[in-house]
Design an enzyme around this catalytic site. Structure first.
Site, mmCIF file in Angstrom:
data_model
loop_
_atom_site.group_PDB
_atom_site.id
_atom_site.type_symbol
_atom_site.label_atom_id
_atom_site.label_comp_id
_atom_site.label_asym_id
_atom_site.label_seq_id
_atom_site.Cartn_x
_atom_site.Cartn_y
_atom_site.Cartn_z
ATOM 1 N N CYS A 2 39.994 0.610 115.960
ATOM 2 C CA CYS A 2 41.167 1.124 116.350
ATOM 3 C C CYS A 2 42.319 0.222 117.397
ATOM 4 O O CYS A 2 42.352 -0.738 117.522
ATOM 5 C CB CYS A 2 40.297 1.776 117.730
ATOM 6 S SG CYS A 2 39.661 3.228 117.489
ATOM 7 N N ARG A 27 42.115 -2.237 111.041
ATOM 8 C CA ARG A 27 41.467 -2.462 113.179
ATOM 9 C C ARG A 27 40.196 -0.716 112.410
ATOM 10 O O ARG A 27 39.404 -0.345 113.717
ATOM 11 C CB ARG A 27 41.592 -2.577 114.257
ATOM 12 C CG ARG A 27 42.537 -3.757 114.885
ATOM 13 C CD ARG A 27 43.341 -3.920 115.593
ATOM 14 N NE ARG A 27 42.677 -3.600 116.952
ATOM 15 C CZ ARG A 27 42.100 -4.447 117.376
ATOM 16 N NH1 ARG A 27 42.512 -5.760 117.730
ATOM 17 N NH2 ARG A 27 41.098 -4.756 118.525
ATOM 18 N N TRP A 74 39.068 3.588 113.969
ATOM 19 C CA TRP A 74 37.835 3.588 113.195
ATOM 20 C C TRP A 74 37.039 4.306 114.174
ATOM 21 O O TRP A 74 35.863 4.843 115.224
ATOM 22 C CB TRP A 74 37.508 2.139 113.339
ATOM 23 C CG TRP A 74 36.333 2.001 112.775
ATOM 24 C CD1 TRP A 74 35.827 2.111 111.131
ATOM 25 C CD2 TRP A 74 34.569 2.228 113.377
ATOM 26 N NE1 TRP A 74 34.729 1.302 110.906
ATOM 27 C CE2 TRP A 74 33.962 1.818 112.129
ATOM 28 C CE3 TRP A 74 34.335 2.070 114.169
ATOM 29 C CZ2 TRP A 74 32.557 1.763 112.463
ATOM 30 C CZ3 TRP A 74 33.239 2.119 114.999
ATOM 31 C CH2 TRP A 74 31.896 1.708 113.910
ATOM 32 N N ASN A 98 41.291 2.265 122.402
ATOM 33 C CA ASN A 98 40.330 1.505 121.151
ATOM 34 C C ASN A 98 39.037 0.705 122.665
ATOM 35 O O ASN A 98 39.450 0.887 122.735
ATOM 36 C CB ASN A 98 41.416 0.469 121.095
ATOM 37 C CG ASN A 98 40.195 -0.430 120.569
ATOM 38 O OD1 ASN A 98 38.443 -0.917 120.329
ATOM 39 N ND2 ASN A 98 40.179 -2.065 120.778
ATOM 40 N N GLY A 99 37.846 1.708 122.116
ATOM 41 C CA GLY A 99 36.824 1.343 122.676
ATOM 42 C C GLY A 99 35.499 2.519 122.698
ATOM 43 O O GLY A 99 35.849 3.309 121.752
ATOM 44 N N GLU A 425 25.318 -13.391 101.866
ATOM 45 C CA GLU A 425 26.655 -13.631 101.809
ATOM 46 C C GLU A 425 27.584 -12.759 100.404
ATOM 47 O O GLU A 425 27.928 -11.677 101.178
ATOM 48 C CB GLU A 425 27.544 -14.694 102.104
ATOM 49 C CG GLU A 425 29.718 -14.737 101.651
ATOM 50 C CD GLU A 425 30.041 -13.107 102.573
ATOM 51 O OE1 GLU A 425 29.478 -13.055 103.333
ATOM 52 O OE2 GLU A 425 31.781 -13.648 102.489
ATOM 53 N N LYS A 429 29.125 -9.012 100.861
ATOM 54 C CA LYS A 429 30.399 -8.287 99.826
ATOM 55 C C LYS A 429 30.185 -7.564 98.847
ATOM 56 O O LYS A 429 30.844 -6.255 99.034
ATOM 57 C CB LYS A 429 30.680 -9.820 99.519
ATOM 58 C CG LYS A 429 31.374 -10.740 100.179
ATOM 59 C CD LYS A 429 32.598 -9.909 100.824
ATOM 60 C CE LYS A 429 33.704 -11.010 102.400
ATOM 61 N NZ LYS A 429 32.563 -11.317 103.071
ATOM 62 N N GLU A 432 29.934 -3.905 100.915
ATOM 63 C CA GLU A 432 30.685 -3.539 101.671
ATOM 64 C C GLU A 432 31.896 -2.735 100.589
ATOM 65 O O GLU A 432 32.437 -1.796 100.891
ATOM 66 C CB GLU A 432 30.987 -4.306 102.630
ATOM 67 C CG GLU A 432 32.141 -5.313 102.471
ATOM 68 C CD GLU A 432 32.093 -6.659 103.474
ATOM 69 O OE1 GLU A 432 32.566 -5.455 104.425
ATOM 70 O OE2 GLU A 432 32.646 -7.561 103.334
ATOM 71 N N HIS A 448 6.839 -12.578 98.542
ATOM 72 C CA HIS A 448 6.052 -11.915 99.849
ATOM 73 C C HIS A 448 6.368 -10.324 99.596
ATOM 74 O O HIS A 448 6.533 -9.825 100.662
ATOM 75 C CB HIS A 448 6.720 -13.025 100.919
ATOM 76 C CG HIS A 448 6.377 -14.102 100.505
ATOM 77 N ND1 HIS A 448 4.569 -14.299 101.097
ATOM 78 C CD2 HIS A 448 6.292 -15.071 100.417
ATOM 79 C CE1 HIS A 448 4.685 -16.036 100.851
ATOM 80 N NE2 HIS A 448 5.398 -16.192 100.562
ATOM 81 N N LYS A 548 38.005 -3.758 109.762
ATOM 82 C CA LYS A 548 38.055 -5.656 109.894
ATOM 83 C C LYS A 548 37.984 -6.654 111.678
ATOM 84 O O LYS A 548 36.774 -7.146 111.461
ATOM 85 C CB LYS A 548 39.324 -6.038 109.837
ATOM 86 C CG LYS A 548 39.797 -7.103 109.567
ATOM 87 C CD LYS A 548 39.272 -7.932 108.098
ATOM 88 C CE LYS A 548 38.991 -9.663 107.870
ATOM 89 N NZ LYS A 548 37.871 -9.781 107.122
#
Ligand code: M6R
Length: 553
Positions: A2, A27, A74, A98-99, A425, A429, A432, A448, A548
């Site tokens: 946010c 955000r 968000w 925000n929070g 990574e 990527k 997402e 395994h 982000k």
């Protein structure tokens, strides 16, 4: 997560609020809203979806007013609907947040019992009702906010706007970042200096527990105990230019292509090319030789970068390294020795879990070194030593063209040694931005369990430069091939020649020193994810459900 902004302006602020929110959209981008004071009355516009939906709404239904607050969301509590979009308001006060207010349920029940009417499912709305209840008892806006802050548990950056108060705004910070921007007969609040860059470069950052009463010509800051306090006013270097995509279709593509340059900048900053030695900050407040154990903490991609660092520290410096994702590190009560070193890695420098680990290490009297991309961030400010990466602003939240993995439902990534974090990574990527399920595994771990997934429909992307573990990885590729898996090999000329099994596609990178392979091999895995997502048509720069900067737990 946010983004919040507040403006005590000289003229109409609605357009400026939207401009600032554009810079904060990284955000969160599931809904947005602004509130202004129009002839002393609180007026709001909110919209579901990305910021452009709010901008379009404002074109049809403009908002007047020279003072206002704005928010890009968000979602944490409550779906991303217009009703749940901020600002939340009563007839006396509007607030953006925000929070997370952790004790919102008990507060909400108490307020409802007292007659408050709620219009949203959010945790934030309790804040507006609490302030209103305090004001109804005769308190001034500032006293009402002070009394409210004492009742809140959790993390917050808040900005308040009051009916009938054309020269007053209040901001508060605990856990989530908040900056004051100083103008000439204007004052600003923002989640970061980038949001305020078009208006001012004169910034001060609130510390945890601080709250501030703003007019157009003054900023009176108090700490958590209510004592008046000064915070340093600094010149921000955040650029006023809206970061643009250049000739690229997406920020992600631009940022992938910028890497040779920004990695070059960063290396040049830390390596004395003429003296051929590493150039660390001169005044380190600790002696490397006295460090017995190094801890590394980070989240997401930053964690994988830390995993590469672990291999390097252990192999080259022979230093024991413990690494954990920050959300685990902070709660598992890891014993940490005073005088040892904690390295926190974070692009944004605001990630809540990473910051909490930093503070945990601080409590244990550890030295803190942070590797961050935003050098004005909270993590940077709370560290003993900051080693900035010089990557410039990153806007995009996360195949080689028309790659064979498109539309596959599952993809495996394999690697050994420093290629293992690259495999992790690559999978992150792809997940997402393309929403294709992908997993990264240490290649030796395949047998395994994950090998059970292999069939002719599973692309297996193998990251394997020709290094000391190459032959072992080739054996793992044999195991995949024997079960019909489709191998996409990312290697170098020697690896391409020596790999004895047939791959569906081989991406051949140039020869390079093994120390730099994690930096360079990150690029093809990013490209695979980018082109896959672009071909599918997902929103590459603002994928669903993500933000982000992750400032909640
Ligand atoms: O700002 P940070 O580096 O602390 O962020 C950590 C993660 O949230 C971040 O790397 C996230 O995993 C990205 N979406 C990965 O592309």
């Amino acid at each position: 997560m946010c983004g919040i902004v507040g403006i005590l302006g000289k003229g109409p602020v609605a357009g400026q609020l939207i401009d600032a929110l554009k810079r904060l959209e990284y955000r969160g981008y599931d809904s947005a809203g602004i509130a202004t004071l129009d002839h002393g009355q609180l007026a709001r516009r909110r919209a579901e979806g990305k910021l452009q939906a709010l901008a379009a709404r404002l074109e049809k239904e403009p908002l007047a007013g020279n003072i206002g607050i704005g928010h890009t969301r968000w979602a944490t509590h409550g779906r991303p609907t217009e009703n749940n979009a901020h600002p939340h308001a009563t007839d006396r006060v509007a607030v953006v947040h925000n929070g997370i207010i952790e004790n919102f349920r008990e507060l909400r029940e108490r307020l409802i019992a007292q007659g408050a009417k709620f219009g949203s499912e959010t945790d934030t709305e309790v804040v507006a009702h609490l302030v209103t209840a305090e004001m109804k008892q005769g308190k001034s806006p500032a006293d009402a906010v002070a009394a409210t802050l004492k009742q809140l548990r959790g993390a917050f950056a808040l900005a308040f706007l009051f009916a009938g108060e054309d020269d007053l705004m209040i901001g508060a910070r605990k856990g989530s970042p908040l900056a004051i921007g100083y103008g000439k007969d204007e004052m600003f609040l923002g989640s970061d200096a980038i949001a305020l860059a078009p208006f001012t470069d004169t910034i001060s950052y609130l510390e945890d527990g601080d709250w501030v009463v703003l007019t157009r010509t003054s900023a009176a800051i108090r700490d958590e105990q209510g004592a008046k306090i000064e915070r340093a006013i600094v010149k921000s270097t955040a650029t006023a230019q809206m970061v643009d995509k250049g000739n690229h279709k997406h920020f992600m593509a631009k940022e992938i292509h910028e890497q040779p340059e920004v990695v070059g900048h960063t290396l040049a900053h830390y390596i004395d090319m003429i003296g051929e030695k590493v150039a660390l900050p001169e005044e380190l407040p600790f002696d490397w030789r006295a460090i017995k154990r190094l801890s590394i903490s980070a989240c997401g991609t930053a964690f994988y970068a830390g995993l590469v660092a672990k291999y390097w520290f252990e192999r080259f410096a022979k230093m024991p390294v413990e690494i954990d994702i920050a959300s685990e590190f902070r709660y598992r009560g890891a014993p940490l020795e005073a005088g040892d070193l904690m390295i926190c890695i974070s692009q944004s420098g605001e990630t809540a879990d990473t910051l909490a680990t930093l503070r945990y290490a601080r409590e244990h009297k550890q030295h803190i070194l942070s590797v961050v991309n935003v050098s004005t961030s909270t993590i940077a400010r709370e560290s003993d030593v900051v080693m900035p990466t010089l990557a410039g602003p990153e806007i995009g939240v996360a195949s080689t063209k028309a790659f064979t993995c498109q539309k596959a439902r599952d993809v495996l990534y394999l690697g050994r040694g420093t290629s293992f974090p690259i495999a992790l990574e690559g999978a992150l990527k792809l997940k997402e931005i393309s929403y294709i399920h992908a997993e990264g595994y240490a290649a030796g771990e395949l047998k395994h369990g994950p090998i059970a997934l292999i069939d002719e429909n599973i692309p297996v992307i193998v990251i394997a430069p020709y290094d000391r573990v190459f032959e072992k990885t080739v054996s793992n590729m044999q195991e995949v091939a024997a079960r019909g898996g489709k191998i996409i090999l990312v290697t170098d000329p020697k690896g391409a020649k020596e790999a004895t099994i047939e791959s569906l596609v081989t991406l051949t990178l140039p020869d390079m020193a093994s120390t730099v392979t994690p930096l360079v091999y990150a690029l093809p895995v990013q490209m695979i994810a980018y082109h896959t997502a672009a071909a599918i048509g997902t929103d590459v720069d603002q994928p669903r459900n993500l933000a982000k900067s992750v400032t909640v737990e």
